[in-house]
Design a protein around this motif. Sequence first.
Motif, short mmCIF file in Angstrom:
data_model
loop_
_atom_site.label_atom_id
_atom_site.label_comp_id
_atom_site.label_asym_id
_atom_site.label_seq_id
_atom_site.Cartn_x
_atom_site.Cartn_y
_atom_site.Cartn_z
N ASP A 41 18.68 18.56 -32.39
CA ASP A 41 19.60 18.15 -31.61
C ASP A 41 18.91 18.76 -30.04
O ASP A 41 17.89 19.33 -30.04
N SER A 42 19.60 18.73 -28.90
CA SER A 42 18.94 19.04 -27.67
C SER A 42 18.58 20.51 -27.45
O SER A 42 17.44 20.68 -27.22
N LEU A 43 19.50 21.28 -27.99
CA LEU A 43 19.28 22.74 -28.05
C LEU A 43 18.19 22.98 -28.97
O LEU A 43 17.15 23.80 -28.57
N GLY A 44 18.26 22.35 -30.26
CA GLY A 44 17.08 22.65 -31.23
C GLY A 44 15.74 21.95 -30.52
O GLY A 44 14.70 22.74 -30.61
N PHE A 45 15.65 21.18 -29.80
CA PHE A 45 14.49 20.44 -29.04
C PHE A 45 13.96 21.55 -28.22
O PHE A 45 12.73 22.01 -28.00
N VAL A 46 14.86 22.27 -27.58
CA VAL A 46 14.53 23.17 -26.36
C VAL A 46 13.68 24.43 -27.16
O VAL A 46 12.74 25.02 -26.85
N ASP A 47 14.53 24.79 -28.16
CA ASP A 47 14.03 25.91 -29.09
C ASP A 47 12.72 25.65 -29.43
O ASP A 47 11.89 26.53 -29.62
N LEU A 48 12.37 24.44 -29.98
CA LEU A 48 10.97 23.92 -30.55
C LEU A 48 9.77 24.27 -29.42
O LEU A 48 8.81 24.86 -29.61
N ILE A 49 10.37 23.69 -28.08
CA ILE A 49 9.34 24.07 -27.05
C ILE A 49 9.07 25.45 -26.94
O ILE A 49 7.94 25.89 -26.64
N THR A 50 10.33 26.41 -26.77
CA THR A 50 9.99 27.54 -26.55
C THR A 50 9.15 28.41 -27.67
O THR A 50 8.31 29.13 -27.38
N GLU A 51 9.44 27.88 -28.99
CA GLU A 51 8.72 28.53 -29.95
C GLU A 51 7.23 28.18 -29.79
O GLU A 51 6.28 29.02 -29.99
N LEU A 52 6.71 26.82 -29.59
CA LEU A 52 5.36 26.43 -29.41
C LEU A 52 4.79 27.07 -28.16
O LEU A 52 3.65 27.50 -28.30
N GLU A 53 5.73 27.25 -27.04
CA GLU A 53 5.10 28.25 -25.99
C GLU A 53 4.56 29.51 -26.45
O GLU A 53 3.56 30.10 -26.21
N THR A 73 9.75 12.59 -27.53
CA THR A 73 9.00 12.08 -28.70
C THR A 73 8.04 13.00 -29.05
O THR A 73 7.58 13.90 -28.20
N ILE A 74 7.25 12.77 -30.03
CA ILE A 74 6.23 13.70 -30.69
C ILE A 74 5.15 13.67 -29.55
O ILE A 74 4.41 14.64 -29.18
N ASP A 75 4.56 12.62 -29.37
CA ASP A 75 3.78 12.30 -28.19
C ASP A 75 4.05 13.03 -26.94
O ASP A 75 3.18 13.89 -26.09
N GLY A 76 5.47 13.01 -26.43
CA GLY A 76 5.92 13.66 -25.44
C GLY A 76 5.66 15.13 -25.39
O GLY A 76 5.32 15.79 -24.22
N VAL A 77 5.95 15.69 -26.53
CA VAL A 77 5.78 17.02 -26.69
C VAL A 77 4.48 17.51 -26.56
O VAL A 77 4.23 18.49 -25.91
N ILE A 78 3.32 16.91 -26.98
CA ILE A 78 1.95 16.96 -27.00
C ILE A 78 1.58 16.95 -25.54
O ILE A 78 0.94 17.85 -25.24
N ASP A 79 1.96 15.94 -24.59
CA ASP A 79 1.87 15.72 -23.48
C ASP A 79 2.40 17.13 -22.68
O ASP A 79 1.72 17.22 -21.61
N ILE A 80 3.38 17.49 -22.82
CA ILE A 80 4.10 18.55 -22.15
C ILE A 80 3.18 19.79 -22.31
O ILE A 80 2.48 20.53 -21.22
N PHE A 81 2.24 20.00 -23.35
CA PHE A 81 1.30 21.37 -23.61
C PHE A 81 -0.03 20.67 -23.14
O PHE A 81 -1.00 21.60 -22.51
N LEU A 82 -0.39 19.31 -23.09
CA LEU A 82 -1.75 19.25 -22.97
C LEU A 82 -2.00 18.34 -21.70
O LEU A 82 -2.98 18.40 -21.10
N LYS A 83 -0.72 18.08 -21.06
CA LYS A 83 -1.08 17.20 -19.76
C LYS A 83 -0.04 17.89 -18.98
O LYS A 83 0.70 17.42 -18.26
#
Lengths: 84, 473
Positions: A41-53, A73-83
């Motif tokens: 869910d959207s909160l779970g998504f933000v948690d995922l980003i925080t964990e990756l950070e 999307t999965i590609d979107g998450v990768i872009d958040i960190f790589l671009k």
Amino acid sequence: MDRTELLKRLRERLLARAERLGLRADELHGSLDLVRSGLLDSLGFVDLITELEQELGSEVDLAAAFDKPGATTIDGVIDIFLKP
Amino acid sequence: MHAYDPIHLFERAAQRWSDRPALRVEGRSITYGELDAWSNAIAERLVARCPDAQRVAFAAEKRASSYASVLGILKAGMAYVPLPPDGPRVRWRSMVDLAGVKFTVGAVDLPGLEAIDAAEGAASRSTRNASGQEAYVLFTSGSTGGPKGVSVSRANVAAYLEHQLNAHAFTEQDRFSQFFALTFDLSVHDLFICWSVGGCLCVPSANDLMRAATFVREEGITVWFSVPSLVLLLQRMRALPANALHTVRLAFFCGEPLTWPIARAYAAAAPEAELFNLYGPTEATIAITSYRIARVALQQEGVVPIGVPFKDARVRVVDDELQLSGPQLAAGYVGNADATDRAFLVDPATGERWYRTGDHVRYDAEENLHFVSRLDDQVKIMGHRVEPAEVDAALASLVPNGHALTLAKRTGDSVRLYTFIDTVADHSALMHELRRTLPAYMLPERIITVEVMPMTAHGKLDRKALLALIEHG
């Protein structure tokens, strides 16, 4: 870290939940939307980003990340960190 | 006709502010004149093709045509039935069948329905005047399996609008957020408060929800309405610094309990905003109590009160349960007389109808109502009402030799569902099947097999023992 390595880590992190939801490993492809698919869910998504950070030791500009289409999307998450 | 009938108010605004923007969606602005003409065209097509239809569905995507469809269906004197865009088709099927829907505006991916063109067009004036009839049927989770459709009339909506339009000074300069899905009755507030006063309804794209603070600044939103969870999401995303929502002058929250820390975070981000906590089930039309949050009171902890009833609403507390009556009370559930009889009581002395909310409430010394807890198992997940028993009902045919019991567990700010079964089964296959029948927010976090369901000394299911199993993997 390169794209392939990040994708691998992301898939490892999502695999258990995907399996519980009845998704196969090969369905975890780059264009899969993690929120729309019900994987997170959207909160779970933000948690995922925080964990990756924490794991990658970098802080991203989340608000700016969502200015780009397909951020959940999965590609979107990768872009958040790589671009950033 | 009721003076606050939603279509009457829209048409009055459309005459007065014909060239002003009524809608911002999909990157374009649509004026009142254009939206009025478009919805007239849809109404005209409906009356020509299916004059006897009572209810008409559409796929409730956040697109311009959806807003024209809502207006067009109502102008044709029919009720709208929005289908959740990401919803499983099995669920659409039960909604359409329960509501007796045969026609849709715009094509819908479900066999057996006839589609009426949703394209833009022009017709001079609305074709029918239909106050007092049904306005919409919206579905909520049902404890006996399958969704329940609440039938709400135009007079119900008019009563809501009458109260809110007199309680707050909205103007044609206001720009309204439209965060709520059209399958939520809280969206009716967004649409018809806005269109009653000549304001502009600003619709975020799917991605905009995750960037709501940027959306608010870009669109110059002055009236905010959301579930508290959205504020929590922004806070977690570090998108709520001081002044981040400086354009907002009125902020409403509804759909789930609002905590003081969330209200505090919002108030700091929106220093000009007056804050209101609203409460109300779909069965009593949008919201029926309101609490004005004074900034001096923001330093508290716990949950914000739900406040006092609207002017014409009637409330009573019976055995801790809040019961509601008055002009906002819905007719009941479509095609489900049993559920209607259980939830709506008729007072034998007065003949008055009362809705049993299932919410345990209390009064404080200032006569404000406080939500305490649910009297049943219902939980709220991102504002969605979820009956865990609906998950069990969906599993019943999949585990014919056993039982399924779904429990909700709160961890920090979020509520998650866990399903226990007392038979051996392929969990992954069960989840796959559940995904076909239930919306994403109703899917259990995990399915857990137990050899036998644990019982208490009183012979009841031991929920505590089951919940303890979650922590032990």
